[in-house]
Write a protein that holds these residues in place. Structure first.
Motif, mmCIF file in Angstrom:
data_model
loop_
_atom_site.group_PDB
_atom_site.id
_atom_site.type_symbol
_atom_site.label_atom_id
_atom_site.label_comp_id
_atom_site.label_asym_id
_atom_site.label_seq_id
_atom_site.Cartn_x
_atom_site.Cartn_y
_atom_site.Cartn_z
ATOM 1 N N PHE A 20 -113.528 -6.550 -20.856
ATOM 2 C CA PHE A 20 -111.932 -7.021 -21.228
ATOM 3 C C PHE A 20 -111.644 -6.180 -22.652
ATOM 4 O O PHE A 20 -112.225 -6.475 -23.882
ATOM 5 C CB PHE A 20 -112.285 -8.699 -21.613
ATOM 6 N N ARG A 21 -110.275 -5.986 -22.626
ATOM 7 C CA ARG A 21 -109.930 -5.449 -24.248
ATOM 8 C C ARG A 21 -108.296 -5.353 -24.234
ATOM 9 O O ARG A 21 -107.850 -5.283 -23.481
ATOM 10 C CB ARG A 21 -110.697 -3.480 -24.241
ATOM 11 N N SER A 22 -108.446 -6.092 -25.593
ATOM 12 C CA SER A 22 -106.915 -6.162 -25.962
ATOM 13 C C SER A 22 -106.495 -6.707 -27.152
ATOM 14 O O SER A 22 -107.629 -5.664 -28.003
ATOM 15 C CB SER A 22 -105.956 -7.826 -25.505
ATOM 16 N N GLN A 23 -105.711 -7.136 -27.655
ATOM 17 C CA GLN A 23 -105.930 -6.675 -29.214
ATOM 18 C C GLN A 23 -105.039 -8.478 -29.821
ATOM 19 O O GLN A 23 -104.570 -9.311 -28.622
ATOM 20 C CB GLN A 23 -104.183 -5.866 -30.022
ATOM 21 N N PHE A 24 -105.280 -8.702 -30.700
ATOM 22 C CA PHE A 24 -104.430 -10.825 -31.420
ATOM 23 C C PHE A 24 -103.622 -10.356 -32.204
ATOM 24 O O PHE A 24 -102.544 -11.403 -32.430
ATOM 25 C CB PHE A 24 -106.131 -11.048 -32.103
ATOM 26 N N SER A 25 -103.035 -8.756 -32.307
ATOM 27 C CA SER A 25 -100.936 -8.955 -32.896
ATOM 28 C C SER A 25 -100.687 -8.040 -32.359
ATOM 29 O O SER A 25 -100.810 -7.251 -31.968
ATOM 30 C CB SER A 25 -101.239 -9.195 -34.478
ATOM 31 N N LYS A 26 -98.974 -8.386 -33.020
ATOM 32 C CA LYS A 26 -98.867 -7.642 -32.669
ATOM 33 C C LYS A 26 -98.453 -5.792 -33.187
ATOM 34 O O LYS A 26 -98.861 -5.628 -34.321
ATOM 35 C CB LYS A 26 -96.976 -8.065 -33.350
ATOM 36 N N GLY A 27 -98.023 -4.819 -32.550
ATOM 37 C CA GLY A 27 -98.001 -3.713 -33.136
ATOM 38 C C GLY A 27 -96.501 -2.780 -33.065
ATOM 39 O O GLY A 27 -95.798 -2.577 -32.251
ATOM 40 N N TYR A 28 -96.388 -2.037 -33.985
ATOM 41 C CA TYR A 28 -94.413 -1.790 -34.246
ATOM 42 C C TYR A 28 -95.014 0.085 -34.638
ATOM 43 O O TYR A 28 -95.824 0.687 -35.402
ATOM 44 C CB TYR A 28 -93.785 -2.479 -34.900
ATOM 45 N N LYS A 29 -93.729 0.557 -34.191
ATOM 46 C CA LYS A 29 -94.159 1.899 -34.732
ATOM 47 C C LYS A 29 -92.541 1.352 -35.598
ATOM 48 O O LYS A 29 -91.439 1.182 -35.312
ATOM 49 C CB LYS A 29 -92.961 3.145 -33.717
ATOM 50 N N TYR A 30 -92.613 2.486 -37.097
ATOM 51 C CA TYR A 30 -91.578 2.188 -37.960
ATOM 52 C C TYR A 30 -91.288 3.420 -38.140
ATOM 53 O O TYR A 30 -91.777 4.681 -37.826
ATOM 54 C CB TYR A 30 -92.498 2.146 -38.651
#
Length: 174
Positions: A20-30
């Motif tokens: 299982f793989r995910s992330q814990f916070s939002k990712g953005y393109k600046y």
């Protein structure tokens, strides 16, 4: 990541694998104008992989897992991201199921008395969609023991997924 195996020969096991793989916070393109655009969030994407195969351990610290039949689910639990089709999930759904082949090579070794290396390469080929384009995930971590109570680590992760379209030409949602 969990693996459970049943030894059939001294160096070979029939093994089941769950990843299982995910992330814990939002990712953005600046953007150049200072604005930001949401690219990822918790479970957007998320990956679940179930596999059955053979695990070969020729030497201590090295594992080679091969599976000709693997199920992988890609989850995009954010409707605005699913609408952009950034992760290969149909915009009308939030989950895409894939069947394919999977291989994983894991290496854990000491380089010196104070430095160790832990690495893993995962390869997945989707039988139903562009099987020649193999998805690739590589995790590398070097750990140095500086004292009895202090250590330092350096990690490098490399990812290529044929279905992820984050940095290509801008795609319009349907």
């Amino acid at each position: 990541l969990s693996k459970y195996g049943y030894e059939i020969q001294p160096l070979l096991s029939v093994t089941g694998l769950f990843n299982f793989r995910s992330q814990f916070s939002k990712g953005y393109k600046y953007n150049a104008d200072g604005s930001r655009e949401l690219l990822s969030d918790i479970l957007a994407p998320g990956y679940i992989l179930l596999s059955m195969g053979l695990d070969y351990k020729p030497v201590k610290g090295l594992s080679i897992f091969l599976s000709p039949l693997t199920s992988r689910w890609t989850i995009v639990n954010n409707d605005s991201l699913a609408a952009k089709k950034l992760y290969g999930v149909d915009s009308a759904k939030n989950v895409q199921k894939s069947i394919g082949a999977f291989a994983s090579i894991t290496c854990n070794m000491g380089i010196s008395p104070i430095i160790s290396y832990n690495g893993r390469v995962d390869l997945f080929s989707n039988y139903e969609h562009n099987p020649q384009n193999v998805d690739f995930l590589m995790n590398n971590m070097f750990v140095a023991k500086l004292s009895k109570f202090l250590s330092a680590s350096l990690a490098l992760d490399l990812i290529y997924d044929d279905d992820v379209k984050l940095f290509g030409p801008k795609q319009d949602a349907p």
